[in-house]
Design an enzyme around this catalytic site. Structure first.
Site, PDB file in Angstrom:
ATOM      1  N   CYS A  75      60.832  55.311  19.577  1.00 51.99           N
ATOM      2  CA  CYS A  75      59.764  55.678  18.650  1.00 51.99           C
ATOM      3  C   CYS A  75      59.698  54.668  17.499  1.00 51.99           C
ATOM      4  CB  CYS A  75      59.922  57.055  18.045  1.00 51.99           C
ATOM      5  SG  CYS A  75      60.118  58.371  19.234  1.00 51.99           S
ATOM      6  N   HIS A 131      84.078  48.773  51.395  1.00 47.49           N
ATOM      7  CA  HIS A 131      84.554  50.119  51.072  1.00 47.49           C
ATOM      8  C   HIS A 131      83.406  51.118  50.947  1.00 47.49           C
ATOM      9  CE1 HIS A 131      88.567  48.511  50.609  1.00 47.49           C
ATOM     10  NE2 HIS A 131      88.020  47.515  49.933  1.00 47.49           N
ATOM     11  N   ARG A 141      59.176  49.898  21.084  1.00 48.80           N
ATOM     12  CA  ARG A 141      60.176  50.942  20.820  1.00 48.80           C
ATOM     13  C   ARG A 141      59.850  52.248  21.539  1.00 48.80           C
ATOM     14  NH1 ARG A 141      63.219  49.820  15.853  1.00 48.80           N
ATOM     15  NH2 ARG A 141      63.841  51.982  15.898  1.00 48.80           N
ATOM     16  N   LYS A 178      62.972  50.223  23.729  1.00 50.00           N
ATOM     17  CA  LYS A 178      63.798  49.067  23.388  1.00 50.00           C
ATOM     18  C   LYS A 178      65.066  49.450  22.632  1.00 50.00           C
ATOM     19  CE  LYS A 178      64.524  44.640  23.330  1.00 50.00           C
ATOM     20  NZ  LYS A 178      65.012  44.083  24.599  1.00 50.00           N
ATOM     21  N   LYS A 225      68.324  44.867  36.033  1.00 47.61           N
ATOM     22  CA  LYS A 225      67.054  44.228  35.657  1.00 47.61           C
ATOM     23  C   LYS A 225      65.976  44.561  36.674  1.00 47.61           C
ATOM     24  CE  LYS A 225      67.494  43.115  32.565  1.00 47.61           C
ATOM     25  NZ  LYS A 225      68.274  42.981  31.393  1.00 47.61           N
ATOM     26  N   TRP A 278      58.387  57.855  22.029  1.00 48.70           N
ATOM     27  CA  TRP A 278      59.159  57.892  23.271  1.00 48.70           C
ATOM     28  C   TRP A 278      59.677  59.317  23.352  1.00 48.70           C
ATOM     29  CZ3 TRP A 278      64.177  58.895  24.912  1.00 48.70           C
ATOM     30  CH2 TRP A 278      64.514  58.418  26.184  1.00 48.70           C
ATOM     31  N   ASN A 337      61.360  59.917  13.979  1.00 46.98           N
ATOM     32  CA  ASN A 337      62.102  59.194  15.007  1.00 46.98           C
ATOM     33  C   ASN A 337      63.472  59.846  15.076  1.00 46.98           C
ATOM     34  OD1 ASN A 337      63.160  57.314  16.691  1.00 46.98           O
ATOM     35  ND2 ASN A 337      63.047  55.598  15.258  1.00 46.98           N
ATOM     36  N   GLY A 338      63.944  60.202  16.271  1.00 52.30           N
ATOM     37  CA  GLY A 338      65.267  60.836  16.398  1.00 52.30           C
ATOM     38  C   GLY A 338      65.141  62.251  16.921  1.00 52.30           C
ATOM     39  N   GLU A 370      74.083  43.319  36.439  1.00 50.12           N
ATOM     40  CA  GLU A 370      72.953  43.009  35.560  1.00 50.12           C
ATOM     41  C   GLU A 370      71.692  42.717  36.387  1.00 50.12           C
ATOM     42  OE1 GLU A 370      71.904  43.302  32.762  1.00 50.12           O
ATOM     43  OE2 GLU A 370      70.522  41.697  32.259  1.00 50.12           O
ATOM     44  N   GLU A 406      64.916  48.334  36.503  1.00 44.18           N
ATOM     45  CA  GLU A 406      64.210  48.812  35.307  1.00 44.18           C
ATOM     46  C   GLU A 406      62.771  48.318  35.213  1.00 44.18           C
ATOM     47  OE1 GLU A 406      65.712  47.683  31.403  1.00 44.18           O
ATOM     48  OE2 GLU A 406      66.569  45.885  32.266  1.00 44.18           O
TER      49      GLU A 406
HETATM   50  C1  F6R Z   1      68.343  46.483  29.807  1.00 42.83           C
HETATM   51  C2  F6R Z   1      68.448  46.776  28.382  1.00 42.83           C
HETATM   52  C3  F6R Z   1      69.323  47.900  27.969  1.00 42.83           C
HETATM   53  C4  F6R Z   1      70.042  47.550  26.654  1.00 42.83           C
HETATM   54  C5  F6R Z   1      70.817  48.779  26.150  1.00 42.83           C
HETATM   55  C6  F6R Z   1      71.597  48.461  24.890  1.00 42.83           C
HETATM   56  O1  F6R Z   1      67.535  45.374  30.045  1.00 42.83           O
HETATM   57  O2  F6R Z   1      67.831  46.146  27.578  1.00 42.83           O
HETATM   58  O3  F6R Z   1      70.234  48.250  28.963  1.00 42.83           O
HETATM   59  O4  F6R Z   1      70.909  46.481  26.882  1.00 42.83           O
HETATM   60  O5  F6R Z   1      69.921  49.820  25.894  1.00 42.83           O
HETATM   61  O6  F6R Z   1      70.747  48.101  23.850  1.00 42.83           O
HETATM   62  P1  F6R Z   1      71.272  47.310  22.590  1.00 42.83           P
HETATM   63  O7  F6R Z   1      71.724  45.979  23.072  1.00 42.83           O
HETATM   64  O8  F6R Z   1      70.113  47.238  21.663  1.00 42.83           O
HETATM   65  O9  F6R Z   1      72.420  48.098  22.033  1.00 42.83           O
END
Ligand code: F6R
Length: 608
Positions: free
Chosen positions: A2, A503, A27, A603, A484, A74, A98-99, A480, A487
């Site tokens: 948010c 396994h 966000r 984000k 990626k 969000w 927010n929260g 990773e 998501e």
């Molecule tokens: C994936 C991604 C998330 C962040 C995670 C931590 O592409 O961006 O997995 O890495 O939410 O966020 P930060 O780094 O802001 O603590």
């Protein structure tokens, strides 16, 4: 999670609130809204969907007023629809939040019993009715707001408009970030400084428990007892220009292509080219003397931490625990006296990582933050900060933040290894030399973009499931890569340590499952090569990322093999992160998903 923006000024605010929300859209983006004080009434426009939908709504039915608040959501409580979109309001009070308000249910029951009628399923709406209830009891509106705030539990950042006090805008912070911006005859509110970048660089960050009364002339910040507190004003380096797409189709593409530059910037802050040594900034503790390190983070940042664990154990001989913040914080972990806890976070606001930091401080750990937002809560609460100089990362999928986190962790490894006597000068010169080559090697990797786009289109877009395999420091990269891809393309993907394949996951392999193999020429290459044989023997389609020697060795087996520049294995994870990002990006573009704002994600995850 948010975004909040607020303006108290003398000119029309609606267009500028919407503009601020556009910069905060990363966000959260399931609904948005604005409210203003418009000629003696609270005017409000909201829309399900993105800021463009809100913009269209406001153009259809404009609202005036020189004071207002805006929000991009969000969803936590209540589905994403217009009724649940913020601001929540009645005819006297409007609120953006927010929260999460944890005691909202008991407050809601109490307010329902007092005859209040709720129009949404959100936790936020209780704040509107609680303030109105107290005002209705004859209390001054600002004091009523203070009393209402003192009854809220949970994590929140709030922006509040009061019809009876059109000369003020109220802000409150408990656990979720909130910044006040200072203008000329105007004051602003933003959930981060980025939202306010085109309006002002003069920022005051509220602390937990603070609430502030903004007027056009300034802000009075108080704690919950009502006592005035002083919070310093900072000048941020952010500018409005830093948040464009720079000619790319998506922020993610721009951020992938920025990596040679930002990797170099991050490294240059710690590398001494004449002596070929790494120097960390002064720290308030001796990191080389610590008996144990704990790496804590979430998501992609946690995977950078996993690479860091491999590096630190191998080169500096320090035991390293690795933890997901969301697990760590509820596990009552046992911490070694005088240990070092390292927190890795792009946003510096991730709720679980922040909670873990607070736990570690209580347990007497030295707390070091690797963050991309120097003014964030995690940066401010840690004992020391090693910044990643990635610049604002707007695409929801983390790319340049990850590779710059790796650069910082590589520098930390070298510095600790030297200080602990586990690395001689020649090795330090070799490894730091290898690090300095990464920016130009990264630029070479980017030249494979077109080929990776073709592979994405031919092999990954049609796939339903994808496996990623790697060993050693390539194992976190396999995780990773899978993260990626899922998501942003919504294709199911799993990352595995290549040695684990037998396994269990090998059962998944058939001709419909592409298997991405991350195999730089390192001491584990031959073992990974055997796993490629096993994949191919079962009809799997191996897509191999290696260097020229590795590609030569595996090309007869692989469906596709891309030769990346040959580098010292120490720096390979930084480089090999890039093609897995490109693969996910092109698959998502080809599938037509919303690359920068994938569904259900946000984000900065400021709720647990
Ligand atoms: C994936 C991604 C998330 C962040 C995670 C931590 O592409 O961006 O997995 O890495 O939410 O966020 P930060 O780094 O802001 O603590």
């Amino acid at each position: 999670m948010c975004g909040i923006v607020g303006i108290i000024g003398t000119q029309e605010v609606a267009p500028r609130l919407i503009d601020g929300l556009r910069r905060l859209e990363y966000r959260g983006y399931d609904s948005a809204g604005i409210a203003t004080l418009d000629g003696g009434v609270i005017a409000r426009r909201r829309a399900k969907g993105k800021i463009v939908d809100l913009d269209a709504r406001v153009r259809e039915e404009p609202i005036g007023g020189a004071t207002g608040i805006g929000h991009t959501r969000w969803a936590t409580h209540g589905v994403p629809n217009e009724a649940n979109a913020h601001p929540h309001a009645n005819d006297r009070v409007a609120v953006v939040h927010n929260g999460i308000i944890e005691n909202f249910q008991s407050l809601r029951d109490e307010l329902l019993a007092q005859g209040h009628v709720f129009a949404s399923d959100t936790d936020t709406e209780v704040v509107v009715h609680l303030i109105s209830q107290i005002i209705g009891e004859g209390v001054d509106p600002i004091e009523a707001t203070r009393r209402a705030l003192s009854r809220l539990e949970g994590a929140f950042a709030l922006g509040i408009l009061l019809l009876d006090r059109p000369d003020v805008l109220i802000a409150a912070r408990q656990g979720s970030p909130l910044a006040i911006g200072h203008g000329d005859g105007e004051m602003y509110l933003g959930s981060d400084a980025l939202a306010l970048a085109p309006m002002t660089r003069r920022i005051t960050y509220l602390e937990d428990g603070d609430w502030a009364v903004l007027t056009t002339l300034g802000a009075m910040v108080r704690d919950l007892s009502g006592a005035t507190v002083e919070r310093p004003e900072h000048l941020t380096n952010l500018s409005g220009a830093m948040i464009g797409k720079g000619g790319h189709r998506h922020f993610m593409a721009k951020e992938i292509f920025e990596q040679p530059q930002v990797i170099g910037d991050t490294l240059n802050a710690m590398f001494n080219p004449t002596e070929r040594t790494i120097t960390l900034p002064p720290l308030p503790f001796d990191p080389a003397a610590v008996p144990r390190i704990t790496m804590i983070a979430c998501g992609t940042a946690s995977l950078a931490g996993m690479v860091g664990k491999y590096w630190l154990e191998q080169h500096a001989g320090i035991p390293v625990d690795w933890d997901l913040a969301s697990e760590f914080r509820y596990r009552a972990p046992v911490m070694t006296e005088g240990g070092l806890a390292v927190f890795i976070s792009q946003s510096g606001e991730t709720a679980d990582t922040l909670a873990a930091l607070r736990y570690c401080k209580q347990k007497g750990q030295h707390c070091l933050a690797i963050v991309n937002s120097p003014e964030s809560t995690i940066a401010r609460e840690a004992h020391a900060v090693l910044p990643t100089l990635a610049g604002p990362e707007i695409g929801v999928a983390s790319t340049k933040a990850f590779t710059t986190q790796l650069v910082v962790l590589a520098c930390l490894t070298i510095a600790l290894a030297r200080a602990r006597g586990t690395m001689d000068r020649a090795t330090e010169a070799r490894l730091s030399g290898a690090l300095t080559e990464v920016p130009s090697r990264a630029a070479e990797v980017l030249n494979h973009d077109e080929r990776i786009r073709e592979i994405a289109q031919e092999t990954f877009t049609p796939a339903r499931d994808v496996l990623y395999l790697g060993r050693g420091t390539s194992y976190p990269l396999a995780l990773e890569g899978a993260l990626k891809l899922k998501e942003i393309s919504y294709i199911h993907a799993e990352g595995y340590a290549a040695g684990e394949m037998k396994h269990g996951p090998i059962a998944l392999i058939d001709e419909t499952v592409p298997v991405v193999v991350i195999a730089p020429s390192d001491e584990l290459f031959e073992k990974t090569a055997s796993n490629v044989q096993e994949v191919v023997a079962r009809g799997g389609k191996a897509v191999v990322f290696s260097d020229a020697a590795g590609v030569e060795r595996l090309k007869h087996l692989a469906l596709e093999a891309i030769a990346l520049p040959a580098v010292d294995p120490f720096v390979a994870p930084i480089l090999y992160a890039i093609p897995v990002q490109q693969l996910a990006y092109h698959t998502a573009v080809d599938k037509g998903t919303d690359v920068d704002q994938p569904r259900n994600l946000a984000k900065a995850v400021t709720v647990e």
